[in-house]
Each structure stands twice: as structure tokens, then as C-alpha cells.
Design an enzyme around this catalytic site. Structure first.
Site, PDB file in Angstrom:
ATOM      1  N   LYS A 224       0.846  -1.213   0.000  1.00 38.57           N
ATOM      2  CA  LYS A 224       0.000   0.000   0.000  1.00 38.57           C
ATOM      3  C   LYS A 224       0.868   1.245   0.000  1.00 38.57           C
ATOM      4  O   LYS A 224       0.606   2.201  -0.721  1.00 38.57           O
ATOM      5  CB  LYS A 224      -0.885   0.026   1.255  1.00 38.57           C
ATOM      6  CG  LYS A 224      -2.181  -0.692   1.090  1.00 38.57           C
ATOM      7  CD  LYS A 224      -3.128  -0.392   2.249  1.00 38.57           C
ATOM      8  CE  LYS A 224      -4.321  -1.322   2.131  1.00 38.57           C
ATOM      9  NZ  LYS A 224      -5.306  -1.152   3.167  1.00 38.57           N
TER      10      LYS A 224
ATOM     11  N   THR B 294     -13.473   2.299  15.034  1.00 38.19           N
ATOM     12  CA  THR B 294     -14.671   2.026  15.837  1.00 38.19           C
ATOM     13  C   THR B 294     -14.310   0.972  16.877  1.00 38.19           C
ATOM     14  O   THR B 294     -13.920  -0.142  16.517  1.00 38.19           O
ATOM     15  CB  THR B 294     -15.807   1.529  14.929  1.00 38.19           C
ATOM     16  OG1 THR B 294     -16.016   2.511  13.919  1.00 38.19           O
ATOM     17  CG2 THR B 294     -17.093   1.303  15.708  1.00 38.19           C
TER      18      THR B 294
ATOM     19  N   GLU C 240     -15.615   8.018  13.445  1.00 36.62           N
ATOM     20  CA  GLU C 240     -15.738   8.391  12.033  1.00 36.62           C
ATOM     21  C   GLU C 240     -17.100   7.945  11.504  1.00 36.62           C
ATOM     22  O   GLU C 240     -17.554   6.837  11.786  1.00 36.62           O
ATOM     23  CB  GLU C 240     -14.618   7.682  11.250  1.00 36.62           C
ATOM     24  CG  GLU C 240     -14.629   7.965   9.775  1.00 36.62           C
ATOM     25  CD  GLU C 240     -14.627   9.460   9.483  1.00 36.62           C
ATOM     26  OE1 GLU C 240     -13.683  10.146   9.879  1.00 36.62           O
ATOM     27  OE2 GLU C 240     -15.601   9.944   8.858  1.00 36.62           O
TER      28      GLU C 240
ATOM     29  N   LEU D  82     -17.948   8.474   8.018  1.00 39.37           N
ATOM     30  CA  LEU D  82     -17.978   8.532   6.550  1.00 39.37           C
ATOM     31  C   LEU D  82     -18.639   7.301   5.947  1.00 39.37           C
ATOM     32  O   LEU D  82     -18.643   6.229   6.550  1.00 39.37           O
ATOM     33  CB  LEU D  82     -16.574   8.718   5.970  1.00 39.37           C
ATOM     34  CG  LEU D  82     -15.501   7.631   6.166  1.00 39.37           C
ATOM     35  CD1 LEU D  82     -15.703   6.432   5.259  1.00 39.37           C
ATOM     36  CD2 LEU D  82     -14.126   8.215   5.934  1.00 39.37           C
TER      37      LEU D  82
ATOM     38  N   PHE E 172     -32.504   6.113   4.435  1.00 35.18           N
ATOM     39  CA  PHE E 172     -32.376   4.746   4.982  1.00 35.18           C
ATOM     40  C   PHE E 172     -33.725   4.050   5.093  1.00 35.18           C
ATOM     41  O   PHE E 172     -33.940   3.218   5.956  1.00 35.18           O
ATOM     42  CB  PHE E 172     -31.626   4.757   6.320  1.00 35.18           C
ATOM     43  CG  PHE E 172     -30.132   4.882   6.128  1.00 35.18           C
ATOM     44  CD1 PHE E 172     -29.581   6.082   5.736  1.00 35.18           C
ATOM     45  CD2 PHE E 172     -29.279   3.799   6.281  1.00 35.18           C
ATOM     46  CE1 PHE E 172     -28.217   6.208   5.499  1.00 35.18           C
ATOM     47  CE2 PHE E 172     -27.925   3.912   6.051  1.00 35.18           C
ATOM     48  CZ  PHE E 172     -27.393   5.128   5.661  1.00 35.18           C
TER      49      PHE E 172
ATOM     50  N   GLY F 106     -35.020  -3.406   0.158  1.00 36.41           N
ATOM     51  CA  GLY F 106     -34.195  -4.148  -0.787  1.00 36.41           C
ATOM     52  C   GLY F 106     -33.610  -5.354  -0.087  1.00 36.41           C
ATOM     53  O   GLY F 106     -34.184  -5.848   0.886  1.00 36.41           O
TER      54      GLY F 106
ATOM     55  N   GLY G  30     -24.860  -4.318   3.904  1.00 39.37           N
ATOM     56  CA  GLY G  30     -23.638  -5.121   3.961  1.00 39.37           C
ATOM     57  C   GLY G  30     -22.523  -4.169   4.334  1.00 39.37           C
ATOM     58  O   GLY G  30     -22.778  -3.117   4.916  1.00 39.37           O
TER      59      GLY G  30
ATOM     60  N   CYS H 159     -18.934  -2.215   8.120  1.00 38.81           N
ATOM     61  CA  CYS H 159     -19.270  -1.622   9.424  1.00 38.81           C
ATOM     62  C   CYS H 159     -20.546  -2.152  10.083  1.00 38.81           C
ATOM     63  O   CYS H 159     -20.506  -2.589  11.227  1.00 38.81           O
ATOM     64  CB  CYS H 159     -19.353  -0.116   9.284  1.00 38.81           C
ATOM     65  SG  CYS H 159     -17.743   0.603   8.954  1.00 38.81           S
TER      66      CYS H 159
END
Ligand code: NAD
Length: 460
Positions: free
Chosen positions: A40, A125, A158, A160, A274, A278, A282, A285
Site C-alpha cells: 500500500k 470504531t 468516524e 464517513l 435509509f 431491498g 452489507g 461496518c
């Protein structure tokens, strides 16, 4: 504090760490991104991103003068802020695996000490009490060492969303910071000032939304900050499962879940987001965070039935694809099924806990031939699930060839423009299209000669 700009070290350059590092450098800080994954680091040094995220490559270029990538922890010594953004995956029992955090914290502790206050921030988290645990590890390592270390721990969860990570970092709803050291909280406020006050010039790749209100800076204690993150994800996951449960009943009674969502979502107390029915959530998180929260509940002798129900509904939802195939095809064994979309959501190549994996495995176990297509996640799928005997297709038309049914699993925008007539022509006489995300117009699909099956939509 060393004054503006701050020197920031980010530990872990995954979806969260890389996005945070790139955005903080873009708004003016000097950022070192540290990762133990040498591949990376090498890729990032070439200006390439190891993750697929809109805008990340552009921002990497714009901020390159203020960004360093390394596998060494020595830059921690001069940092004002050190942000932990390593993974916290689930263990087999559902608890969060904190081994990455503990290893990273040990490396940080061995490279601390520049005579001024350094803030160690947990952005991963983590379960309740991790801030205290991090402090304990560092204290134990520093004990007896003659170093001039002053450090404070803060929690900065976080929020995001993958696929919109840059957008969410530059234009967040709120920034939550927890901890009991006033100076440390103030340093973090300074770090975030360009975002809190929106003083940066918005990049072309991620324009500022019109009328964007300044984000709130929420300061609280460390434990509440840790709980805020889990509670936010648990709530969102539950909201999705709620509408999915309602969608199943809609199918039974002949109601249309789209109408129901609109009707309840306009209530400001509920809100419309939300509430899309459907095949469920997934990603990296929701699954692991709901499992971790639930396991914290058990640790304290406090089971959380609402949360457990949300998880059960989500698991059932994926398998409803199989039920729908059984209902429409009757015999599923020996059929050819196409999977449109592998990533857990659009605009990412992330496959963690992607519904496509469970659905593909179930179909293979049932003796189906499974063909797959995804605009960006195919290489990852090959790498991680190479043992699954699926056929990789270069485009949706090749996927449709000889399929009895096609299942739209990920709502990629390009799937809204599928050449449906041509798809129908290439399929067998069954011509079933299961819209796992309710994104297609049933009348269009039917007009193209396909049999449309959605989730909770009426007429089905
Ligand atoms: N992905 C999301 O959408 C998202 C959103 C909010 C919060 N989070 C949380 O943020 C955390 C990170 O998630 P992610 O998706 O970015 O993870 P990720 O798996 O994409 O990245 C983690 C990175 O940490 C690196 N790493 C592991 N151990 C290390 C060490 N000792 N030193 C340096 N680097 C190390 C890994 O090589 C990897 O690059 C998790 O706790 C997650 O729950 C994730």
C-alpha cells in the site's frame, strides 16, 4: 502544540485513514500516513490509491506536497496529533478484534515524546473503554523510560460512507470528539477548523453542496463518544431492517413499500433516508458494529433484542432472493443466474460482508451456474473468492447470455441504463429480473420483455 499547520500522523491507510489523511493534508496540515502494508505504501508513494473512492486520486495529487507515506513510526515523535485508523474486524464471537489497535498503540508509544502535548486519537470504531485501554498500554510502555512524553487520549469516531468518503470528510454533519483533556480537545478543534468553518476552497472533484450548513463540533466524554459511533450504526442498520420487514408484509397484503416509505419518511420525526427496501445492508461496518454492540450488551448482562432482531431481518433479507427465485422458477437447481454487482454498495470496490457473496454461495450450493459482473470489484472478488466457481463477465450483456434470472445486487448507476431489450433477448425464456435494490421502473423492465421482481413493490 506546534502551531498551524499541525503535524498529523495517521496510523492505517484504509478507507478511513487514507481519506482522513488526504483531506487533512488538502486543508493545509502536514500529514504522515503510516501503514504496515508495504505494498500500500509503495502504491501511495506513486500517487496511486489502493482503494476505489471518488475524488481520492485527485486529492492525493492536490495535497502531495503535504503528504508522506511510510511504514515507519518515527514521524510520530514530532506529531501534534496521532490518529488511529486501523481495522477492528469481528472475532468469531462477534466481539471487536482489538489486536490491530494494540499493536499500533505499542508502536506509537515507542515513538512518542517531543516535550509537548501529543494527542492520540482513536478514529477506529472500538468498544467502550478502549480509550482507557490505549492509555494503559502507553503508560506501561513509558513507565521507567526517561522520556519527556506528554500525551492525552481522545476519541473521534468516524461517520464517513464508503463511496462518498471524501465528501463526508470535507462536508460532515458533525464532528464528535470525546475525552477529558481540555487542551487535547482544543488541539483537535484547531485541526478541524478548516472543515468546521469551511475555509478551504472546495476541490473540483468534490464541490461543496449548495447551502451546506457548518457542521457541529460535538465534545463529550470518551465513553459517550465510543457509544455514539455504535449507536449511530445500530440505528441506521435497524432503520433499514425495519423498512425491509415492512416490505415483506407489503408483499403479503398487496401494499407498495415505496408508497409506504414516502408516506412515513415525510414525517420529520422519521425522515426519508435509509428507508429504501431491498436485500439489506452489507459492508465493513454495520455487520461487525451491530455484533460488537450486541456482545458488549451480553458482557454487561444486558441483551439487546431490538438490535438482534435487526441483524436477523438483514440475514433473512439476503436469502429472500433465493425464495423469490424458487417462487418464480420453481426448480432452481441447474439454472443459470447472473449477479449484477458484487461490491457491498456502489462507488466502492469493497466486498466486506457484501450480500453478493452470500447469495452467490447459496446459488452455487443449490447447483446453479452463476455468472457475475461488477464495474470495479471483480479483481477483488477474484482475489478473495477465487475458490468460488463463478463465471466472470466483462459486461451486463455477456452476463445475461443464457441466464434464467438476473439479480441486481448493487445499485451501480450504470445499471439504471441497462439495455433491457437486449438483455431480455439474450436470456432464456424465463427472463426474470430481480431488482434487489428497487431502483428500476417495473413498467420499463416489463416493457422490455422481462419479468420484474422487486422487494415489497406492488403490483409486483
Ligand atoms: N470503512 C468505513 O466505511 C468506516 C466508516 C467509519 C468507521 N470505520 C472504522 O474505521 C476503522 C478502519 O476501517 P477501514 O475500513 O479504514 O479499515 P481498512 O481495513 O480499510 O484499513 C485498515 C488499515 O490499517 C492498516 N494497519 C493494520 N495494523 C496496522 C498497524 N499496526 N500499523 C499501521 N497500519 C496498520 C492495514 O494495513 C490497513 O491498511 C475500523 O475500526 C472501522 O470500523 C470504517
Amino acid at each position: 502544540m506546534g502551531g498551524w499547520p499541525l503535524r498529523v500522523c495517521i496510523i492505517g491507510t484504509g478507507y478511513v485513514g487514507l481519506t482522513t489523511g488526504v483531506c487533512l493534508a488538502f486543508v493545509g496540515h502536514k500529514v504522515t500516513c503510516i501503514d504496515i502494508d508495504a505494498k500500500k505504501v509503495a502504491l501511495l508513494r506513486e500517487g496511486k490509491s489502493p482503494i476505489c473512492e471518488p475524488g481520492i486520486v485527485e486529492l492525493l495529487q492536490l495535497a502531495e506536497d503535504r503528504l508522506t507515506f511510510t511504514a515507519e513510526f518515527s514521524d510520530c515523535r514530532g506529531a501534534d496529533v496521532i490518529i488511529l485508523a486501523v481495522g477492528t474486524p469481528s472475532t468469531e464471537t462477534g466481539k471487536a478484534n482489538l489486536s490491530y489497535i494494540e499493536t499500533a498503540v505499542t508502536s506509537i508509544a515507542e515513538n512518542l515524546g517531543n516535550g509537548k502535548l501529543q494527542v492520540i486519537v482513536n478514529k477506529s470504531t472500538v468498544p467502550i473503554g478502549t480509550s482507557l485501554r490505549v492509555k494503559l498500554i502507553i503508560d506501561q510502555i513509558l513507565t521507567g523510560k526517561k522520556s519527556a512524553c506528554q500525551f492525552a487520549i481522545a476519541s473521534n469516531p468516524e461517520f464517513l460512507r464508503e463511496g462518498a468518503a471524501i465528501h463526508d470528510t470535507l462536508y460532515p454533519d458533525r464532528i464528535v470528539v470525546g475525552g477529558d483533556d481540555v487542551e487535547a480537545i482544543n488541539i483537535l478543534r484547531v485541526m478541524y477548523i478548516p472543515i468546521l468553518e469551511q475555509t478551504f476552497v472546495a476541490p473540483n472533484c468534490c464541490p461543496r453542496p449548495e447551502g451546506f450548513p457548518l457542521p457541529a463540533f460535538v465534545t463529550t466524554d470518551g465513553t459517550s463518544a465510543e457509544m455514539i459511533k455504535y449507536a449511530a450504526n445500530a440505528f441506521l442498520a435497524t432503520k433499514i431492517s425495519f423498512i425491509n420487514e415492512i416490505s415483506g408484509l407489503c408483499e403479503k397484503v398487496g401494499a407498495d413499500v415505496e408508497e409506504v416509505s414516502r408516506g412515513i419518511g415525510l414525517d420529520k420525526r422519521i425522515g426519508s433516508r435509509f428507508l429504501e427496501a431491498g436485500l439489506g445492508w452489507g459492508g465493513s461496518c454495520f455487520g461487525k458494529d451491530t455484533a460488537a454492540l450486541s456482545s458488549i450488551g451480553y458482557e454487561y448482562g444486558y441483551p439487546m433484542p431490538l438490535l438482534e432482531g435487526a441483524v436477523r431481518v438483514n440475514r433473512r433479507q439476503r436469502m429472500r432472493v433465493i425464495e423469490k427465485l424458487q417462487e418464480s422458477l420453481k426448480v432452481v437447481r441447474g439454472r443459470t443466474v447472473g449477479i449484477l454487482g458484487l461490491a457491498f454498495k456502489p462507488n466502492t470496490d469493497d466486498l466486506r460482508d457484501a450480500p453478493a457473496i452470500d447469495i452467490t454461495k447459496a446459488l452455487l450450493e443449490m447447483g446453479c451456474r452463476v455468472k457475475v459482473y461488477d464495474p470495479v470489484a471483480m479483481d477483488n472478488f477474484r482475489e478473495q473468492y477465487g475458490a468460488l466457481a463463478v463465471e466472470y463477465c466483462e459486461n451486463p450483456l455477456l452476463l445475461a447470455e443464457d441466464c434464467d434470472a438476473v439479480v441486481l445486487v448493487t445499485e451501480w448507476e450504470e445499471f439504471l441504463r441497462l439495455p433491457l431489450r437486449e438483455i431480455a433477448r439474450r436470456m432464456t425464456k424465463e427472463k426474470i429480473l430481480i431488482d434487489g435494490r428497487n431502483i428500476m421502473k417495473p413498467s420499463h423492465v416489463k416493457a422490455a420483455g422481462l419479468k420484474y421482481i422487486g422487494f415489497g413493490r406492488w403490483p409486483a
